[in-house]
Design a protein around this motif. Sequence first.
Motif, mmCIF file in Angstrom:
data_model
loop_
_atom_site.group_PDB
_atom_site.id
_atom_site.type_symbol
_atom_site.label_atom_id
_atom_site.label_comp_id
_atom_site.label_asym_id
_atom_site.label_seq_id
_atom_site.Cartn_x
_atom_site.Cartn_y
_atom_site.Cartn_z
ATOM 1 N N UNK A 57 67.109 33.159 82.733
ATOM 2 C CA UNK A 57 67.112 33.383 81.288
ATOM 3 C C UNK A 57 66.600 34.775 80.935
ATOM 4 N N UNK A 58 65.542 35.200 81.604
ATOM 5 C CA UNK A 58 64.977 36.526 81.331
ATOM 6 C C UNK A 58 65.998 37.609 81.648
ATOM 7 N N UNK A 59 66.681 37.459 82.760
ATOM 8 C CA UNK A 59 67.673 38.466 83.149
ATOM 9 C C UNK A 59 68.838 38.489 82.170
ATOM 10 N N UNK A 60 69.257 37.312 81.722
ATOM 11 C CA UNK A 60 70.377 37.217 80.783
ATOM 12 C C UNK A 60 70.010 37.768 79.413
ATOM 13 N N UNK A 61 68.787 37.484 78.954
ATOM 14 C CA UNK A 61 68.426 37.781 77.570
ATOM 15 C C UNK A 61 67.635 39.065 77.388
ATOM 16 N N UNK A 62 67.064 39.610 78.481
ATOM 17 C CA UNK A 62 66.282 40.842 78.369
ATOM 18 C C UNK A 62 66.608 41.850 79.461
ATOM 19 N N UNK A 63 67.509 41.514 80.380
ATOM 20 C CA UNK A 63 67.967 42.428 81.419
ATOM 21 C C UNK A 63 66.826 42.902 82.313
ATOM 22 N N UNK A 64 65.848 42.043 82.504
ATOM 23 C CA UNK A 64 64.738 42.297 83.421
ATOM 24 C C UNK A 64 64.923 41.403 84.641
ATOM 25 N N UNK A 65 65.038 42.005 85.816
ATOM 26 C CA UNK A 65 65.215 41.227 87.037
ATOM 27 C C UNK A 65 63.855 41.035 87.698
ATOM 28 N N UNK A 66 63.403 39.791 87.743
ATOM 29 C CA UNK A 66 62.107 39.454 88.303
ATOM 30 C C UNK A 66 62.281 38.483 89.459
ATOM 31 N N UNK A 67 61.489 38.642 90.503
ATOM 32 C CA UNK A 67 61.529 37.747 91.653
ATOM 33 C C UNK A 67 60.682 36.516 91.335
ATOM 34 N N UNK A 68 61.288 35.345 91.167
ATOM 35 C CA UNK A 68 60.502 34.169 90.776
ATOM 36 C C UNK A 68 59.500 33.737 91.830
ATOM 37 N N UNK A 160 88.285 14.655 92.668
ATOM 38 C CA UNK A 160 87.965 15.232 91.369
ATOM 39 C C UNK A 160 88.938 16.378 91.119
ATOM 40 N N UNK A 161 89.347 16.568 89.871
ATOM 41 C CA UNK A 161 90.420 17.521 89.598
ATOM 42 C C UNK A 161 89.983 18.978 89.594
ATOM 43 N N UNK A 162 88.685 19.256 89.684
ATOM 44 C CA UNK A 162 88.217 20.635 89.734
ATOM 45 C C UNK A 162 86.787 20.737 89.250
ATOM 46 N N UNK A 163 86.417 21.942 88.806
ATOM 47 C CA UNK A 163 85.055 22.151 88.328
ATOM 48 C C UNK A 163 85.065 23.069 87.125
ATOM 49 N N UNK A 164 83.936 23.072 86.396
ATOM 50 C CA UNK A 164 83.752 24.071 85.363
ATOM 51 C C UNK A 164 82.294 24.503 85.323
ATOM 52 N N UNK A 165 82.090 25.692 84.772
ATOM 53 C CA UNK A 165 80.762 26.285 84.679
ATOM 54 C C UNK A 165 80.680 27.046 83.360
ATOM 55 N N UNK A 166 79.535 26.957 82.711
ATOM 56 C CA UNK A 166 79.346 27.601 81.414
ATOM 57 C C UNK A 166 78.488 28.850 81.576
ATOM 58 N N UNK A 167 78.739 29.830 80.723
ATOM 59 C CA UNK A 167 77.876 31.002 80.686
ATOM 60 C C UNK A 167 77.879 31.589 79.283
ATOM 61 N N UNK A 168 76.868 32.385 79.003
ATOM 62 C CA UNK A 168 76.753 33.034 77.698
ATOM 63 C C UNK A 168 77.666 34.260 77.637
ATOM 64 N N UNK A 169 78.308 34.456 76.484
ATOM 65 C CA UNK A 169 79.082 35.679 76.275
ATOM 66 C C UNK A 169 78.202 36.907 76.461
ATOM 67 N N UNK A 170 76.928 36.798 76.069
ATOM 68 C CA UNK A 170 76.030 37.952 76.140
ATOM 69 C C UNK A 170 75.720 38.351 77.565
ATOM 70 N N UNK A 171 75.880 37.443 78.529
ATOM 71 C CA UNK A 171 75.572 37.781 79.913
ATOM 72 C C UNK A 171 76.841 38.288 80.585
ATOM 73 N N UNK A 172 77.158 39.549 80.314
ATOM 74 C CA UNK A 172 78.410 40.131 80.767
ATOM 75 C C UNK A 172 78.577 40.173 82.284
#
Length: 330
Positions: A57-68, A160-172
């Motif tokens: 979430x931090x990386x997506x919303x503030x572009x800070x990459x932190x090692x958890x 199963x016919x396949x898969x799907x995954x969601x992502x935020x438009x803001x996380x380019x």
Amino acid sequence: MGGEHGTVAARAMEADGEEDRPLLAAHAALVAAGVIAPLALNAADTRLWADCELASLVECRFFERLDPAARGRELRDVWGPRATRDGAPLGTPHAGARYVVPYWLLEGGCRAGTIALSTGALGPPLLEVSSLYVLPACRGRGVAGAALRRADEAARAAGVSGLHVRTSWAWQPAVRFYLGLRMWVAGWQHALVFTWRRGLPAPAVEIGEREATFSVEEGGRRERLLGASREGDRLGWVESPRMELYRAEGSEVATLAPATFAVALAARGYPLIRSAARWAERRASSDVGQPEGLAYKIELFEAVDRSYGFEVRTPRIPGLLYREYEDIDG
């Protein structure tokens, strides 16, 4: 899956009905293949998994990459209140075990990140992938792409016919990643939904500075379906006769092709509005479909993110006003 490590997944398997067994079989196949490993119930592992979720979430919303693994306390104390929309701590990943099971993403038998897989489906059976996160030290090696392909293979092998995954438009970076995997866009009601599905041909998008094309590959040949061009703050749009045939056949391609092309164009800063008349009809495709529907949702998505204080670094779409949330007409 035995012992503490299998408790969450086993509980989900016992709880679900016959209709969900193919999804659970896909889980089991991925565990057996060493692609994923169940998350244990112990406090240390649970906290680290949740820290990975927060780091994403931090990386997506503030572009800070932190090692958890190294900065978990900072993530929780400093970034947690800012990165979540309500300021509250994230809940335990085990809380959704009835419908979603958390796993470690593996590479060579070692933890490389996180992933969660659905145990039930509403509507057509599709394996939903969420919480897909790769640790910073493991990036650039194709871990996420390989995991998604293996998950799709396991799902189809299980019926199963396949898969799907969601992502935020803001996380380019994620948007471009899924487009690069040649996934289809199946919707944008609350977020962008990318999918692979049995029966759909592979999409192919080519985008230049002024013109772009969308094609599908079937039977070893490529067929062009859509063309687009920049025309100031308007989008030029041409459909091939084959699109009408897809509509007459009731094929999903008729809806998913314009949606997928629209997202690919938006990611490159193309205009999305073809005319004032088309813009007036934007709400008809505010869940999926035409480029004007995507333009409408992009303005909403970005306004909501700004209202929460999140950073927004997205391509500017010509013709959009980028109003504040309360100023956008419903």
